[in-house]
Write an enzyme that holds these catalytic residues in place. Structure first.
Site, PDB file in Angstrom:
ATOM      1  N   ARG A   1       0.801  -1.226   0.000  1.00  0.00           N
ATOM      2  CA  ARG A   1       0.000   0.000   0.000  1.00  0.00           C
ATOM      3  C   ARG A   1       0.831   1.273   0.000  1.00  0.00           C
ATOM      4  O   ARG A   1       0.603   2.175  -0.793  1.00  0.00           O
ATOM      5  CB  ARG A   1      -0.868   0.075   1.268  1.00  0.00           C
ATOM      6  N   THR A   2       1.764   1.355   0.929  1.00  0.00           N
ATOM      7  CA  THR A   2       2.414   2.647   1.109  1.00  0.00           C
ATOM      8  C   THR A   2       3.190   3.051  -0.143  1.00  0.00           C
ATOM      9  O   THR A   2       3.028   4.154  -0.659  1.00  0.00           O
ATOM     10  CB  THR A   2       3.318   2.629   2.355  1.00  0.00           C
TER      11      THR A   2
ATOM     12  N   LYS B   1      25.965  -3.018  -1.218  1.00  0.00           N
ATOM     13  CA  LYS B   1      27.411  -2.787  -1.361  1.00  0.00           C
ATOM     14  C   LYS B   1      27.963  -2.065  -0.139  1.00  0.00           C
ATOM     15  O   LYS B   1      29.147  -1.742  -0.077  1.00  0.00           O
ATOM     16  CB  LYS B   1      27.689  -1.930  -2.602  1.00  0.00           C
TER      17      LYS B   1
ATOM     18  N   ARG C   1      11.179   4.273   3.234  1.00  0.00           N
ATOM     19  CA  ARG C   1      10.866   3.312   4.297  1.00  0.00           C
ATOM     20  C   ARG C   1      12.142   2.565   4.638  1.00  0.00           C
ATOM     21  O   ARG C   1      12.884   2.155   3.732  1.00  0.00           O
ATOM     22  CB  ARG C   1       9.792   2.333   3.840  1.00  0.00           C
TER      23      ARG C   1
ATOM     24  N   HIS D   1       5.081   6.387  11.493  1.00  0.00           N
ATOM     25  CA  HIS D   1       4.554   6.215  10.129  1.00  0.00           C
ATOM     26  C   HIS D   1       3.565   7.364   9.865  1.00  0.00           C
ATOM     27  O   HIS D   1       2.357   7.173   9.835  1.00  0.00           O
ATOM     28  CB  HIS D   1       3.866   4.846  10.043  1.00  0.00           C
TER      29      HIS D   1
HETATM   30  C1  NCD Z   1       1.629  -0.650   8.230  1.00  0.00           C
HETATM   31  C2  NCD Z   1       3.134  -0.483   8.335  1.00  0.00           C
HETATM   32  O1  NCD Z   1       3.859  -0.720   7.367  1.00  0.00           O
HETATM   33  O2  NCD Z   1       3.545  -0.112   9.416  1.00  0.00           O
HETATM   34  N1  NCD Z   1       1.197  -0.860   6.923  1.00  0.00           N
HETATM   35  C3  NCD Z   1       0.990   0.224   6.114  1.00  0.00           C
HETATM   36  O3  NCD Z   1       1.849   1.016   5.890  1.00  0.00           O
HETATM   37  N2  NCD Z   1      -0.247   0.384   5.632  1.00  0.00           N
HETATM   38  C4  NCD Z   1       1.082  -1.633   9.181  1.00  0.00           C
HETATM   39  C5  NCD Z   1       1.615  -3.033   9.194  1.00  0.00           C
HETATM   40  O4  NCD Z   1       2.523  -3.393   8.438  1.00  0.00           O
HETATM   41  O5  NCD Z   1       1.096  -3.816   9.991  1.00  0.00           O
END
Ligand code: NCD
Length: 307
Positions: free
Chosen positions: A54-55, A83, A104, A132
């Site tokens: 999703r993200t 590397k 991320r 997040h």
């Molecule tokens: C969440 C995350 O990555 O922290 N997912 C997301 O970004 N929608 C929640 C999760 O992974 O449980």
């Protein structure tokens, strides 16, 4: 002014800036075609050192729907991290190519380090078990859209409150709105970290309760935020197996809940919401996903300073 800023944690935004982003997201939802060229000629780089569906894709969809372009990587294995390149060097390189970055990383604080070394905006798309902030923007837009307000309600947050970064960011963000009561539902081992309890809940004298059983309090909730037990952050598999099915929301548990309670989940879900709940009108998690794309469109526009 949001132009040129980075977003590492929810408190990087003033309440006013937060509301500006949510309002712009509402306008985009109303009339998406008006924004179809807003980011023409701009490039978003998605640097994902940890898996995501999703993200990452919602950042990419957001930029594409604004008429911009995207590039990036979706795992550390396909980047120069293998590397031995540092995050600081990677960001300096990417800043030569792109206008804005979503990152991320499994290490807490990596996006902050990147932001300090970068001359383009860096958005934290999740750093380890820490924060997040863009999931929180999606969560706030969902609550605002479905409940019509961001104050005066009781929210139950259930599951892995220790490692769940979405939980930490949501508590921080909601702590600034009036009259929110938190009911934190988790096994003893997965309670919220000390810094959230001490620096946010206690320091700001917020009404909160920590409980272990969802069934006992579900009738009090206006919002129920379910979370996945974060397998990848456990040191020991036996602990994960013992705790993973602590909560399974099903139709029978929902019988006592308010008619207008909304059920949220940042997704992905594993077992914590039974699929039979998907047809319940209170289930809001797929609408929450959609809000995520629109709010990221608004955020990208604001940080790039395009109107
Ligand atoms: C969440 C995350 O990555 O922290 N997912 C997301 O970004 N929608 C929640 C999760 O992974 O449980």
């Amino acid at each position: 002014m949001l132009k040129g800023k980075s977003l590492i944690e929810p408190m990087d935004l003033s309440l006013e800036e937060l509301n500006e982003i949510l309002c712009l997201a509402d306008e985009i939802i109303e009339n998406p075609t008006a924004y179809a060229d807003a980011c023409k000629g701009k490039i978003l780089a998605t640097l994902f050192y940890e898996p995501s569906t999703r993200t990452r894709l919602s950042f990419e969809a957001a930029m594409l729907r604004l008429g911009g372009n995207v590039m990036g990587f979706s795992s550390a294995d396909t980047s120069s991290a293998t590397k031995g390149e540092s995050v600081a060097d990677t960001i300096r390189t990417i800043a030569c190519y792109a206008d804005i970055v979503a990152m991320r990383h499994p290490k807490e604080g990596a996006p902050l380090v990147a932001a300090m070394k970068s001359n383009i905006p860096v958005i934290n798309a999740g750093d380890g078990g820490h924060q997040h902030p863009t999931q929180t923007l999606s969560d706030l837009l969902t609550i605002k859209t479905l409940k019509g307000k961001l104050n005066d309600f009781t929210i139950g947050i259930c599951g892995d409150l220790k490692f769940g970064r979405t939980v930490h960011s949501l508590i921080k963000a909601l702590s600034r709105y009036e009259n929110i009561k938190f009911i934190l539902i988790s096994p003893e081992e997965l309670r919220v970290p000390e810094y959230i309890r001490e620096e946010i809940l206690i320091k700001k004298a917020i009404d909160y309760l920590e409980v272990e059983r969802l069934e006992d309090i579900i009738q009090e909730l206006d919002v129920l935020y379910m979370t996945r037990v974060q397998k990848e952050r456990f040191f020991n598999e036996a602990d994960y197996i013992r705790l993973k099915d602590s909560y399974i929301l099903d139709s029978s548990k929902l019988e006592k809940a308010k008619e207008d309670m909304i059920i949220m989940h940042p997704l992905p879900r594993v077992n914590e919401i039974s699929v039979e709940v998907d047809n319940d009108p209170r289930a809001a998690y797929f609408r929450q996903t959609k809000c995520g794309m629109y709010v990221r469109m608004a955020l990208i526009m604001k940080l790039l300073g395009v109107e």
